[in-house]
Enzyme design. Structure first.
Site, PDB file in Angstrom:
ATOM      1  N   PHE A  30       0.815  -1.224   0.000  1.00  0.00           N
ATOM      2  CA  PHE A  30       0.000   0.000   0.000  1.00  0.00           C
ATOM      3  C   PHE A  30       0.852   1.279   0.000  1.00  0.00           C
ATOM      4  O   PHE A  30       0.727   2.120   0.864  1.00  0.00           O
ATOM      5  CB  PHE A  30      -0.964  -0.004   1.189  1.00  0.00           C
ATOM      6  CG  PHE A  30      -1.702  -1.293   1.363  1.00  0.00           C
ATOM      7  CD1 PHE A  30      -2.622  -1.724   0.417  1.00  0.00           C
ATOM      8  CD2 PHE A  30      -1.474  -2.107   2.456  1.00  0.00           C
ATOM      9  CE1 PHE A  30      -3.296  -2.927   0.553  1.00  0.00           C
ATOM     10  CE2 PHE A  30      -2.141  -3.316   2.608  1.00  0.00           C
ATOM     11  CZ  PHE A  30      -3.056  -3.728   1.661  1.00  0.00           C
ATOM     12  N   HIS A  31       1.680   1.414  -1.040  1.00  0.00           N
ATOM     13  CA  HIS A  31       2.537   2.592  -1.167  1.00  0.00           C
ATOM     14  C   HIS A  31       2.338   3.307  -2.494  1.00  0.00           C
ATOM     15  O   HIS A  31       3.302   3.575  -3.212  1.00  0.00           O
ATOM     16  CB  HIS A  31       4.013   2.190  -1.031  1.00  0.00           C
ATOM     17  CG  HIS A  31       4.408   1.710   0.308  1.00  0.00           C
ATOM     18  ND1 HIS A  31       5.596   1.060   0.559  1.00  0.00           N
ATOM     19  CD2 HIS A  31       3.771   1.785   1.505  1.00  0.00           C
ATOM     20  CE1 HIS A  31       5.686   0.748   1.834  1.00  0.00           C
ATOM     21  NE2 HIS A  31       4.586   1.171   2.441  1.00  0.00           N
ATOM     22  N   PRO A  32       1.108   3.632  -2.904  1.00  0.00           N
ATOM     23  CA  PRO A  32       0.929   4.323  -4.181  1.00  0.00           C
ATOM     24  C   PRO A  32       1.515   5.733  -4.143  1.00  0.00           C
ATOM     25  O   PRO A  32       1.313   6.476  -3.186  1.00  0.00           O
ATOM     26  CB  PRO A  32      -0.592   4.359  -4.354  1.00  0.00           C
ATOM     27  CG  PRO A  32      -1.131   4.314  -2.953  1.00  0.00           C
ATOM     28  CD  PRO A  32      -0.173   3.441  -2.196  1.00  0.00           C
TER      29      PRO A  32
END
Length: 638
Positions: free
Chosen positions: A567-569
């Protein structure tokens, strides 16, 4: 509003046999919600539920005849959209100028008490404080996931994703920032951003401060520490990697490659989100800062002739109409890598062909939504534990829950084996001393994993303290693949944006992951892993059962079918110099062609950093706020 846990009734399939779909798990979630579902912040607003559904789903351009034009009280110096990892920082730093009136708008609710429990990070995803986004089907990834899409957790709450993440404090490699600067982003080299990392940091581990004094701060708002409670598998994992030749190091210091008992954004065994770190100390002390939750911003108001931003429209819990507020100085978008580009596009700033599809008048044609990058991983490699399982019976979990509530101690005050972090370099990485794979060590229920790996992933809500398996996750740090964010074609205003990560569309992204998995399997042969009775769960994953377990072909299949993300956009409002045709904002984070509008969040990253993105996003908030002050205060002392 109280916190609502993940709805297992909708997540569990009718024929699911995983333990997380059991009555015991449902009852435990209900107990947690009853004890810890209340808001940790004062003066919480009512939930945005009074707006009729007919209003929420009318076509985009029918909204604007229902506008409340506001009054003089609705004029501020600065309006910040999004109280996440960057927005809370910006609100703190700007509001220390007493003459400035600041409005901070957050679409989500106040931070619930359950978020303070480190081990319960797993049950925050898919709950009422998560946007619950999913990626669109894609040819090379997430193929065995439900509807062929991967879940993308994003915090819809005060503190944003810093309130629901796994709290890892990691900055990335210094060369990441030097590369930003070399690409024309003046002022963003590592030595230039390091003071902003240190400015926010209150590092409480004396050995780290002694080992790397140049790299750390101890007077900031954001407490950084190792969890006081150490899971029993932390030491064996560290020793195993040391056996393989990786040194124990401060990965936020001079050398990143190696193993570390990582630091977290926590304080004495409790999560410390940016909401609690930066806003809690000042929220009721600075009268010039106004915070409104349950305030969903729909667009930035921009004069189409002067190209000047002057306000925002948002749906407020205080009424059934779109409301307008105005800014004398600037609008600051800190809504994150998914919602900042969405708001820009709804405002008429974005790719002209895409906006034309929705009949949105184009104010400025910019590549908003492109350059999407993320840290991708997989669920495929699991070690079963014979001697160090921490699986617990329901009565033990309840005992630990009350122990945390009373003393903030015990297994729930940490994140299990996820405290260990490893960075390595594969044969595909050409730069010297720079990693391209990071490992995390997630918790697993081996029986659930064997019964149905897809259901096990979709329904995972167990606290991170309790497990009988360790999932070894290689994480791709420098993806070459690029994705994009687009507006929802059915409902552009209220519908979830369309997310196309495009994982594994460029080489050698997939090949790096396979090499990372092969090295991960080597871990099992170390004395440290043998001492705790760890063994590889070598039953092939269902979608890859026809392939030889452990072969490169098998791992390629696993990665593409059982894709996951940490979850690192980033990157969807790319920062770049004026000659960069892919840039949306300049190196001072101002949107090209639009005055009085900046983007300050992870979406501005030109290239994703080699590490977790929360600490860099806090740094971006610090530096962005400082640039605003330099611009508006000129020679005055901020």
């Amino acid at each position: 509003m109280s916190w609502v846990p993940p709805d297992l009734a909708s997540l569990c399939t009718p024929h699911s046999h995983v333990s997380t779909c059991s009555t015991a798990t449902v009852m435990f979630l209900q107990l947690v919600a009853q004890l810890l579902g209340y808001s940790m912040d004062d003066n919480s607003n009512k939930f945005f539920h009074n707006v009729p559904s007919s209003f929420l789903h009318t076509p985009y351009f029918l909204e604007f005849h229902q506008v409340n034009q506001g009054n003089k009280a609705d004029v501020y110096d600065f309006i910040i959209v999004g109280a996440g990892s960057a927005g809370c920082v910006v609100a703190n730093r700007l509001s220390n100028i007493k003459e400035w009136k600041i409005l901070l708008l957050e679409a989500g609710q106040e931070e619930p008490a359950v978020a303070s429990v480190p081990a319960m990070a797993s049950m925050l995803q898919r709950s009422s404080i998560d946007w619950n986004y999913r990626t669109r089907p894609q040819p090379h990834a997430c193929k065995a996931r439900r509807n062929k899409g991967c879940g993308w957790a994003r915090g819809k709450v005060m503190g944003g994703s810093s309130t629901i993440n796994y709290m890892i404090y990691m900055r990335g490699h210094p060369s990441d920032y030097d590369r930003w600067a070399m690409d024309g982003n003046e002022g963003w080299s590592f030595e230039e951003v390091l003071p902003y990392f240190k400015k926010s940091e209150r590092n409480e581990d004396e050995d780290i401060l002694k080992q790397s004094p140049h790299y750390h701060g101890k007077k900031g708002y954001q407490t950084v520490e190792r969890f006081p409670y150490q899971d029993k598998n932390v030491h064996p994992l560290i020793e195993a990697w040391k056996e393989l030749g990786y040194p124990e190091t401060d990965q936020n210091g001079e050398d990143q490659i190696g193993v570390m008992n990582m630091q977290s954004t926590s304080r004495h065994g409790e999560r410390l989100s940016t909401n609690r770190a930066f806003l809690e100390p000042i929220r009721h002390k600075r009268s010039n800062l106004e915070i409104q939750t349950q305030s969903h911003v729909t667009r930035v108001l921009i004069n189409p002739e002067t190209k000047k931003a002057y306000g925002v429209e948002y749906a407020s819990s205080t009424g059934q109409k779109i409301k307008q507020v105005f800014a004398k100085k600037e609008i600051i978008l800190s809504a994150g890598s998914i919602n900042s580009p969405k708001i820009l596009m709804l405002s008429g700033v974005g790719p002209e062909d895409h906006l034309a599809y929705f009949n949105i008048p184009v104010i400025k044609n910019l590549p908003v939504g492109y350059n999407l990058q993320d840290h991708v991983t997989t669920d495929g490699l699991v070690f079963a534990l014979n001697h160090t399982s921490t699986a617990a019976q329901p009565d033990q979990r309840i005992h630990d829950l009350y122990k945390f509530i009373d003393y903030h101690k015990g297994p729930l005050s940490a994140t299990g084996p996820l405290q260990v972090g490893v960075f390595i370099k594969t044969s595909y990485e050409q730069e010297h001393h720079v990693p391209d794979i990071q490992y995390s060590f997630d918790t697993a229920n081996v029986n659930d994993f064997l019964k149905d790996p897809t259901d096990a992933a979709e329904t995972k809500v167990e606290p991170l303290s309790y497990y009988d398996g360790i999932m070894v996750r290689p994480i791709l740090l420098p993806p070459k693949s690029r994705g994009l964010i687009g507006l929802n074609k059915t409902d552009p205003l209220w519908g979830d944006p369309l997310i196309f990560p495009n994982y594994f569309t460029e080489s050698p992204d997939l090949e790096r992951m396979v090499e990372g998995l092969q090295l991960g399997t080597a871990l099992i042969h170390t004395k440290a892993m043998q001492h705790i009775g760890a063994r590889i769960v070598d039953i092939p994953m269902p979608a890859c059962a026809e392939l030889d377990f452990g072969s490169d072909y098998y791992w390629k299949c696993v990665v593409q079918h059982y894709t996951a993300t940490i979850f690192h956009p980033v990157g969807t409002c790319k920062m770049g110099p004026h000659w960069d045709q892919g840039a949306v904002v300049d190196p001072t984070l101002r949107v090209y062609g639009i005055s009085n509008l900046r983007v300050i969040d992870a979406s501005i990253m030109p290239k994703i950093v080699r590490g977790n993105t929360n600490a860099p996003t806090i740094m971006i908030g610090e530096k962005g706020a400082d640039m605003i002050k330099q611009y508006w205060l000129k020679d005055k002392d901020p």
